[in-house]
Write a protein that holds these residues in place. Structure first.
Motif, short mmCIF file in Angstrom:
data_model
loop_
_atom_site.label_atom_id
_atom_site.label_comp_id
_atom_site.label_asym_id
_atom_site.label_seq_id
_atom_site.Cartn_x
_atom_site.Cartn_y
_atom_site.Cartn_z
N GLU A 291 -15.35 37.69 -13.02
CA GLU A 291 -13.89 37.66 -13.22
C GLU A 291 -13.13 37.21 -11.97
O GLU A 291 -12.07 37.75 -11.64
CB GLU A 291 -13.41 39.04 -13.69
CG GLU A 291 -13.96 39.43 -15.06
CD GLU A 291 -13.40 40.74 -15.58
OE1 GLU A 291 -12.32 41.16 -15.11
OE2 GLU A 291 -14.05 41.35 -16.45
N LYS B 197 -13.53 37.79 -9.04
CA LYS B 197 -13.32 38.87 -8.06
C LYS B 197 -14.59 39.19 -7.28
O LYS B 197 -14.64 39.06 -6.06
CB LYS B 197 -12.85 40.15 -8.76
CG LYS B 197 -11.48 40.11 -9.39
CD LYS B 197 -11.17 41.48 -10.00
CE LYS B 197 -9.79 41.56 -10.61
NZ LYS B 197 -9.52 42.90 -11.20
N TYR B 198 -15.59 39.64 -8.01
CA TYR B 198 -16.76 40.26 -7.40
C TYR B 198 -17.98 39.34 -7.47
O TYR B 198 -18.22 38.70 -8.49
CB TYR B 198 -17.09 41.58 -8.09
CG TYR B 198 -15.93 42.54 -8.12
CD1 TYR B 198 -15.46 43.13 -6.95
CD2 TYR B 198 -15.27 42.85 -9.32
CE1 TYR B 198 -14.39 44.01 -6.97
CE2 TYR B 198 -14.20 43.72 -9.34
CZ TYR B 198 -13.76 44.31 -8.16
OH TYR B 198 -12.69 45.17 -8.18
N ALA C 94 -16.53 43.52 -14.45
CA ALA C 94 -15.62 44.05 -13.42
C ALA C 94 -15.30 45.52 -13.66
O ALA C 94 -15.26 46.31 -12.72
CB ALA C 94 -14.35 43.20 -13.38
#
Length: 315
Positions: A46, A48-49, A290
Motif C-alpha cells: 500500500e 507504505k511498508y 497494511a
C-alpha cells in the motif's frame, strides 16, 4: 586503524566505499556468512511498508541471548563481539582519546552491507545506549554523507540479540515510511511523530556543529527510559526535506519483550517500527496487508505515551 576524519573532504577512500568493498570481498570469497545475500523478494504494501522474504535469517542465525532487563549487565561468558573472528572485522576506528570502535559484518544479514558498529568494543559495555556512542553514530552519519545509510539501535528487551553495545549499519535506497511522516512540536527541541503513525515516538535533530551537545540532550531522554526500565528503539537518518547537515533521530519507547527473541512471522524492532519488515515465511510475505502490519506494530505501543511526554518535557 582509521580516524573518522580520514573519510572527510575529498579523500579518495570514503567510509561507505571501504565498508562495501570489504563486505563484498568477505561475502564473495569466504564462508563467514551463515547464508548469502542474493536477490531476496521484496514487496511494497500500500505504498507504505516494505516486506522482504528472508527465511534463512530465522533458520540459520545465531541463537539470541535471553534478555530480562533493560539494563542487564554484560556477561563475559556469553557471546560478545570480542569473540568474533578477525576476518569478520571490516575495519576499526580510533577517536581522539584512542578508544577503538570496530565495524564488523553481521554474519546473519538482513540485506546487503548490513553491518555492526561496536563502540568502545574492548570496554565490554552492555547493550545500553550512551551519549558518547550516540554522538559517534551521528558523526559517522555526517562523515558518510550518504542518504542511503541509516544507523539503528535496539535496546535490551526491545529485540536486541546480543548484550554488547552495538548499532546496526543499514543501507537502503528507498525511503522508510516513517521518514516521510510529519513531526509535531512538543516543546523546545522535542518533537513527536504525527498521530497518524501507528507507534508514537519522540523526534530530535543532531546538527553537525553541535553533535556532542545535541547527543547529550537526547541522552537525557534515553536516561529517563533507562531509569524507568522502558525498552526503546532508535533510528538515525538523514532523509527528510530539511536534513542538510542534520541527523534526524527517532526514538520509540515501547513495551518490553522478555526472554530470548522468538522467530515468529516478524519481530518488531527498529526496522519494523520504521516501516521495513523482514519476514521469514512465504505465506506471511504474500498475505500480510497494511492493516496486519499496523496491528502488529500497535501491540508494542507504550501504555501512556502522553504521560511520558509530560515527563520528558520536565527534564
Amino acid at each position: 586503524m582509521y580516524k573518522l576524519n580520514h573519510f572527510e573532504g575529498n579523500r579518495s577512500e570514503k567510509f561507505l566505499e571501504l565498508l562495501k568493498s570489504n563486505w563484498d570481498k568477505l561475502h564473495n570469497d569466504t564462508d563467514i556468512f551463515r547464508y548469502k545475500i542474493d536477490n531476496f523478494d521484496e514487496r511494497l504494501v500500500e505504498e507504505k511498508y516494505v516486506l522482504q522474504l528472508n527465511p534463512d535469517r530465522r533458520a540459520k542465525r545465531r541463537t539470541p541471548e535471553e534478555m530480562n532487563d533493560v539494563c542487564q549487565p554484560f556477561d563475559k561468558n556469553k557471546f560478545n563481539f570480542t569473540k568474533v573472528s578477525p576476518e569478520e572485522i571490516l575495519f576499526s576506528l580510533e577517536d581522539d582519546v584512542s578508544d577503538v570502535h570496530t565495524v564488523i559484518v553481521n554474519v546473519s544479514p538482513i540485506s546487503r552491507y548490513h553491518s555492526l558498529l561496536c563502540p568502545s568494543v574492548n570496554k565490554c559495555l552492555p547493550q545500553v545506549v550512551t551519549a558518547e556512542s550516540l554522538a559517534l553514530a551521528a558523526e559517522i552519519m555526517f562523515v558518510a554523507q550518504d542518504r542511503n545509510l541509516r544507523i539503528l539501535f535496539n535496546s535490551l528487551c526491545a529485540f536486541a540479540s546480543v548484550n554488547h553495545l552495538h548499532y546496526h549499519l543499514f543501507i537502503e535506497e528507498e525511503d522508510f515510511y516513517v521518514e516521510n511522516v510529519k513531526w509535531q512540536h512538543v516543546k523546545g527541541d522535542i518533537h513527536r511523530l504525527d498521530a497518524s503513525y501507528p507507534v508514537p515516538a519522540f523526534c530530535f535533530k543532531i546538527k553537525r556543529q553541535s553533535i556532542v551537545q545535541n547527543s547529550k540532550e537526547i541522552y537525557k531522554v534515553l536516561e529517563h527510559f533507562l531509569n524507568k526500565s522502558i525498552a526503546h528503539n532508535i533510528l538515525l537518518t538523514t532523509r527528510s526535506i530539511d536534513a542538510n547537515n542534520v541527523v534526524n533521530v527517532i526514538v520509540w519507547p515501547r513495551k518490553k519483550t522478555v526472554g530470548a527473541k522468538q522467530f515468529s512471522a516478524m519481530n518488531v524492532a527498529v526496522l519494523e517500527l520504521s516501516g521495513w519488515f523482514p519476514v521469514y515465511d512465504a505465506g506471511s510475505f504474500t498475505n500480510l496487508q497494511a492493516a496486519d502490519l499496523e496491528k502488529e506494530l500497535s501491540k508494542w505501543n507504550i501504555e501512556d505515551f502522553d504521560k511520558l511526554c509530560e515527563e520528558i518535557v520536565q527534564l
